[in-house]
Design a protein around this motif. Structure first.
Motif, PDB file in Angstrom:
ATOM      1  N   VAL A 180       0.887  -1.164   0.000  1.00  0.00           N
ATOM      2  CA  VAL A 180       0.000   0.000   0.000  1.00  0.00           C
ATOM      3  C   VAL A 180       0.927   1.217   0.000  1.00  0.00           C
ATOM      4  O   VAL A 180       1.833   1.313   0.828  1.00  0.00           O
ATOM      5  CB  VAL A 180      -0.920   0.026   1.244  1.00  0.00           C
ATOM      6  N   VAL A 181       0.725   2.087  -0.974  1.00  0.00           N
ATOM      7  CA  VAL A 181       1.616   3.239  -1.162  1.00  0.00           C
ATOM      8  C   VAL A 181       0.766   4.494  -1.065  1.00  0.00           C
ATOM      9  O   VAL A 181      -0.345   4.517  -1.593  1.00  0.00           O
ATOM     10  CB  VAL A 181       2.268   3.166  -2.571  1.00  0.00           C
ATOM     11  N   SER A 182       1.285   5.515  -0.393  1.00  0.00           N
ATOM     12  CA  SER A 182       0.456   6.711  -0.234  1.00  0.00           C
ATOM     13  C   SER A 182       1.263   7.993  -0.326  1.00  0.00           C
ATOM     14  O   SER A 182       2.293   8.146   0.318  1.00  0.00           O
ATOM     15  CB  SER A 182      -0.238   6.652   1.134  1.00  0.00           C
ATOM     16  N   ARG A 183       0.754   8.898  -1.157  1.00  0.00           N
ATOM     17  CA  ARG A 183       1.241  10.267  -1.084  1.00  0.00           C
ATOM     18  C   ARG A 183       0.627  10.891   0.150  1.00  0.00           C
ATOM     19  O   ARG A 183      -0.469  10.506   0.573  1.00  0.00           O
ATOM     20  CB  ARG A 183       0.707  11.040  -2.279  1.00  0.00           C
ATOM     21  N   LEU A 184       1.305  11.910   0.714  1.00  0.00           N
ATOM     22  CA  LEU A 184       0.785  12.569   1.910  1.00  0.00           C
ATOM     23  C   LEU A 184       0.951  14.073   1.762  1.00  0.00           C
ATOM     24  O   LEU A 184       1.711  14.538   0.907  1.00  0.00           O
ATOM     25  CB  LEU A 184       1.563  12.081   3.145  1.00  0.00           C
ATOM     26  N   VAL A 185       0.255  14.819   2.605  1.00  0.00           N
ATOM     27  CA  VAL A 185       0.406  16.269   2.562  1.00  0.00           C
ATOM     28  C   VAL A 185       1.763  16.611   3.170  1.00  0.00           C
ATOM     29  O   VAL A 185       2.001  16.340   4.354  1.00  0.00           O
ATOM     30  CB  VAL A 185      -0.713  16.961   3.382  1.00  0.00           C
ATOM     31  N   MET A 244      -2.369   5.449  -3.172  1.00  0.00           N
ATOM     32  CA  MET A 244      -3.234   6.550  -2.765  1.00  0.00           C
ATOM     33  C   MET A 244      -2.637   7.897  -3.208  1.00  0.00           C
ATOM     34  O   MET A 244      -1.506   8.219  -2.843  1.00  0.00           O
ATOM     35  CB  MET A 244      -3.388   6.549  -1.241  1.00  0.00           C
ATOM     36  N   PRO A 245      -3.411   8.689  -3.945  1.00  0.00           N
ATOM     37  CA  PRO A 245      -2.845   9.915  -4.535  1.00  0.00           C
ATOM     38  C   PRO A 245      -2.887  11.167  -3.656  1.00  0.00           C
ATOM     39  O   PRO A 245      -2.431  12.217  -4.073  1.00  0.00           O
ATOM     40  CB  PRO A 245      -3.728  10.118  -5.762  1.00  0.00           C
ATOM     41  N   CYS A 246      -3.467  11.072  -2.453  1.00  0.00           N
ATOM     42  CA  CYS A 246      -3.642  12.255  -1.579  1.00  0.00           C
ATOM     43  C   CYS A 246      -4.402  13.339  -2.356  1.00  0.00           C
ATOM     44  O   CYS A 246      -5.388  13.017  -3.012  1.00  0.00           O
ATOM     45  CB  CYS A 246      -2.294  12.737  -1.060  1.00  0.00           C
ATOM     46  N   ASP A 247      -3.962  14.575  -2.290  1.00  0.00           N
ATOM     47  CA  ASP A 247      -4.720  15.640  -2.967  1.00  0.00           C
ATOM     48  C   ASP A 247      -4.093  16.031  -4.301  1.00  0.00           C
ATOM     49  O   ASP A 247      -4.469  17.042  -4.881  1.00  0.00           O
ATOM     50  CB  ASP A 247      -4.841  16.867  -2.052  1.00  0.00           C
ATOM     51  N   LYS A 248      -3.169  15.239  -4.792  1.00  0.00           N
ATOM     52  CA  LYS A 248      -2.459  15.615  -6.029  1.00  0.00           C
ATOM     53  C   LYS A 248      -3.079  14.909  -7.236  1.00  0.00           C
ATOM     54  O   LYS A 248      -2.698  13.803  -7.585  1.00  0.00           O
ATOM     55  CB  LYS A 248      -0.978  15.225  -5.916  1.00  0.00           C
ATOM     56  N   LEU A 267      -0.303  12.514 -11.197  1.00  0.00           N
ATOM     57  CA  LEU A 267      -0.914  11.210 -11.483  1.00  0.00           C
ATOM     58  C   LEU A 267       0.035  10.364 -12.322  1.00  0.00           C
ATOM     59  O   LEU A 267       0.248   9.183 -12.060  1.00  0.00           O
ATOM     60  CB  LEU A 267      -2.247  11.377 -12.227  1.00  0.00           C
ATOM     61  N   GLN A 268       0.638  11.006 -13.322  1.00  0.00           N
ATOM     62  CA  GLN A 268       1.531  10.268 -14.208  1.00  0.00           C
ATOM     63  C   GLN A 268       2.705   9.676 -13.422  1.00  0.00           C
ATOM     64  O   GLN A 268       3.107   8.540 -13.652  1.00  0.00           O
ATOM     65  CB  GLN A 268       2.031  11.209 -15.319  1.00  0.00           C
ATOM     66  N   GLU A 269       3.229  10.440 -12.475  1.00  0.00           N
ATOM     67  CA  GLU A 269       4.358   9.957 -11.675  1.00  0.00           C
ATOM     68  C   GLU A 269       3.969   8.660 -10.953  1.00  0.00           C
ATOM     69  O   GLU A 269       4.698   7.675 -10.980  1.00  0.00           O
ATOM     70  CB  GLU A 269       4.734  11.038 -10.666  1.00  0.00           C
ATOM     71  N   LEU A 270       2.790   8.667 -10.320  1.00  0.00           N
ATOM     72  CA  LEU A 270       2.350   7.454  -9.608  1.00  0.00           C
ATOM     73  C   LEU A 270       2.049   6.326 -10.578  1.00  0.00           C
ATOM     74  O   LEU A 270       2.427   5.176 -10.353  1.00  0.00           O
ATOM     75  CB  LEU A 270       1.098   7.741  -8.769  1.00  0.00           C
TER      76      LEU A 270
END
Ligand code: ADP
Length: 539
Positions: free
Chosen positions: A29-34, A250-254, A260-263
């Motif tokens: 599980v991978v997540s971007r964060l603020v 999980m893309p957080c708020d981006k 999106l492309q990066e993820l």
């Protein structure tokens, strides 16, 4: 009476994560964060932190049946709350940060939440509304100790809270019909209405949505939900993905194209989902930067009608299959999904694509549909007759939260407020929302069909059609167009595009260029447009 002699364990949301933690323990599980680096762990670790979060909530005094509000993006911490809160028998109210302050206040007070957990960049909202929150006693920032700003609400750090707790817990057995999630509709008409999902509804919905005829998940999938966790639980993806052993990103708020492309590229995303506006931006970004969407295979799109041109570009240019879905907060939200069938395939690929790209989707087991005329009589499934769309089933609403009356008729059917046709293949097509229908000289014009055609006109980014009062025809359509950055178009260009593609009397009486307002759930805000242009054809 011969009772079945099988076991009857209640369907529990926490069992989904328990299952993933044992069957797919090291799936990531991978997540971007603020303002924090990307987070990475696996289902086994997620299970342990979820137990810690549950223990922390109990220590804060959260009890069976209590409500807890999250004001949060798609992150691993929000994912943990999706299991921890229902896991202890409490209800997670997923507040929608895109609502106006008054509406956020309304929903939290209506939910009577005791705890509010929020992402860092919502501190200003929380500070603004705190004095009006009548039941919230504890504020928790979904952040580590170093980055937690207590602010005027004296928020505690989520990481500090859970770090003190054991990663073991004896999960209580919760009645499967107890509430688990409280999701409010966006309130585009009147106050937001609360839909209280039960454990049973969420688990059944999660099992159904992963099926081959729906999202078609398998253990090789890498899933990026771009639909918000706060909007109808991101279409149940936080449950369907772990059931099927998918890697979750999980893309957080981006949600911008580059992020999106990066993820998508770095994480090997195979499946994503979101409202059409996100994909409009993403496709424009790919085009501008001459890039391709990595290993992406399927994109599920819903919430508003998917422009045909979008589905076509995804497939023809990038080899990505678009699965349109239709659903609503009141249906958890899965209703229909547009996936192929042998009977469609017989007609050849082109005809099949055409059918799939122009319909919201086909019947799924677990949700019955019917269309009825104004007197409530059933209409035929011939793809022509259109009427009010009614639904029922184990993940369809019975009654809004804290209302005294059922939201369904005596026979259990819930009126969706949509107008639709159903064809012989069981494919449903939404022609309009009841309140958006345009009635011109006694005949109906489908705003969705007109928008779909207009948005395919080169240079058009968003096309919105609303009916406004007309002295002779009662109502006539006007078309509001937002162009792609740097594009210039005039009304003649657009009429030249539309004329050969529509019947004469559908021709919009006016074409207006300007930004198109969107609602809190990313849909075209037709209420605003109708009032803004109310006198366009009379005044
Ligand atoms: P909101 O609070 O914005 O109404 P919902 O998710 O509950 O949020 O909205 C459900 C409505 O969205 C449906 O009743 C329908 O009108 C519209 N909708 C959802 N998916 C589609 C789709 N694929 N095509 C057209 N309309 C859709």
């Amino acid at each position: 009476m011969t009772a079945g002699l099988m076991q009857t364990p209640p369907l529990q949301i926490i069992d989904i994560l328990k299952f993933a933690a044992s069957a797919h323990a090291n799936r990531e599980v991978v997540s971007r964060l603020v303002d924090e680096p990307i987070w990475r762990y696996d289902y086994a670790a997620a299970m342990r932190r979820t137990a810690q979060a549950a223990n922390a909530l109990k220590r804060l005094g959260v009890k069976h049946g209590d409500r807890v509000t999250s004001l949060a993006w798609n992150t691993h911490r929000h994912f943990e709350l999706f299991y921890a809160v229902p896991g202890i028998g409490a209800v997670l109210h997923t507040a929608n940060p895109r609502l106006f302050d008054e509406q956020i206040v309304y929903t939290i007070n209506h939910a009577e939440s005791a705890v509010l957990l929020f992402d860092r960049n919502f501190l200003p909202v929380v500070e603004r509304i705190a004095s009006q929150l009548t039941t919230v006693k504890t504020y928790v920032m979904l952040s580590d100790e170093a980055r937690t700003m207590p602010g005027a609400v004296n928020a505690q750090s989520y990481e500090t809270l859970i770090a003190k707790e054991s990663d073991q817990i004896a999960w209580p057995q919760v009645d499967e019909n107890r509430g688990a999630f409280l999701c409010y509709t966006s309130g585009t008409t009147g106050d937001p209405k609360g839909v209280l999902y039960s454990h049973r509804a969420v688990v059944l919905h999660a099992m159904a949505s992963g099926l081959a005829g729906a999202f078609g998940f398998d253990a090789f999938d890498v899933v990026l939900p771009c639909s918000s966790l706060y909007h109808a639980t991101a279409w149940g993806i936080p449950f369907a993905a772990p059931i099927n052993g998918c890697k979750l990103v999980m893309p957080c708020d981006k949600m911008d194209g580059a992020s999106l492309q990066e993820l998508i590229v770095n994480e090997g995303v195979t499946f994503s989902g979101g409202v059409p506006t996100i994909w409009t931006m993403y496709l424009a970004w790919l085009e501008k930067n001459g890039q391709t969407p990595g290993k992406l295979q399927r994109v599920v799109i819903g919430g508003s009608a998917v422009p045909r041109a979008m589905a076509e570009t995804f497939k023809k240019k990038y080899g990505v299959r678009v699965l349109q879905i239709w659903g609503m907060t009141e249906t958890c939200p899965l209703g229909v999904v547009a996936t192929p069938t042998p009977s469609l395939a017989q007609a050849g690929e082109e005809a099949m694509d055409e059918a799939i790209w122009t319909r919201q989707g086909r019947l799924q087991f677990g949700i019955d549909l019917k269309i009825v005329d104004e007197d409530g009589n059933d209409l035929p499934w011939d793809g022509e007759a259109s009427g009010a769309l009614l639904v029922r089933g184990p993940w369809t609403i019975q009654r809004y939260f804290r209302k005294d009356e059922d939201a369904t008729g005596a026979d259990g059917w819930f009126d969706t407020g949509d107008i639709a046709t159903i064809d012989t293949h069981g494919f449903m097509r939404i022609t309009d929302r009841k309140k958006d229908v345009i009635k011109s000289g006694g005949e109906w014009i489908s705003s969705i069909d007109l928008e779909n055609i207009a948005v395919a006109c080169p240079g058009v980014k968003i096309a919105a059609v609303v009916g406004v009062p007309h002295p002779k025809w009662e109502e006539r359509p006007i078309l509001v167009i937002e162009t792609h950055d740097g594009e210039t178009l005039n009304a003649d260009d657009v009429y030249a595009y539309l004329d050969p593609r529509i019947v004469k009397w559908w021709k919009p009486d006016q074409i207006i260029f300007g930004p198109v307002p969107l609602t809190a759930t990313g849909k075209i805000d037709k209420k605003v447009l109708r009032s803004r242009y109310a006198t366009a054809l009379t005044g």
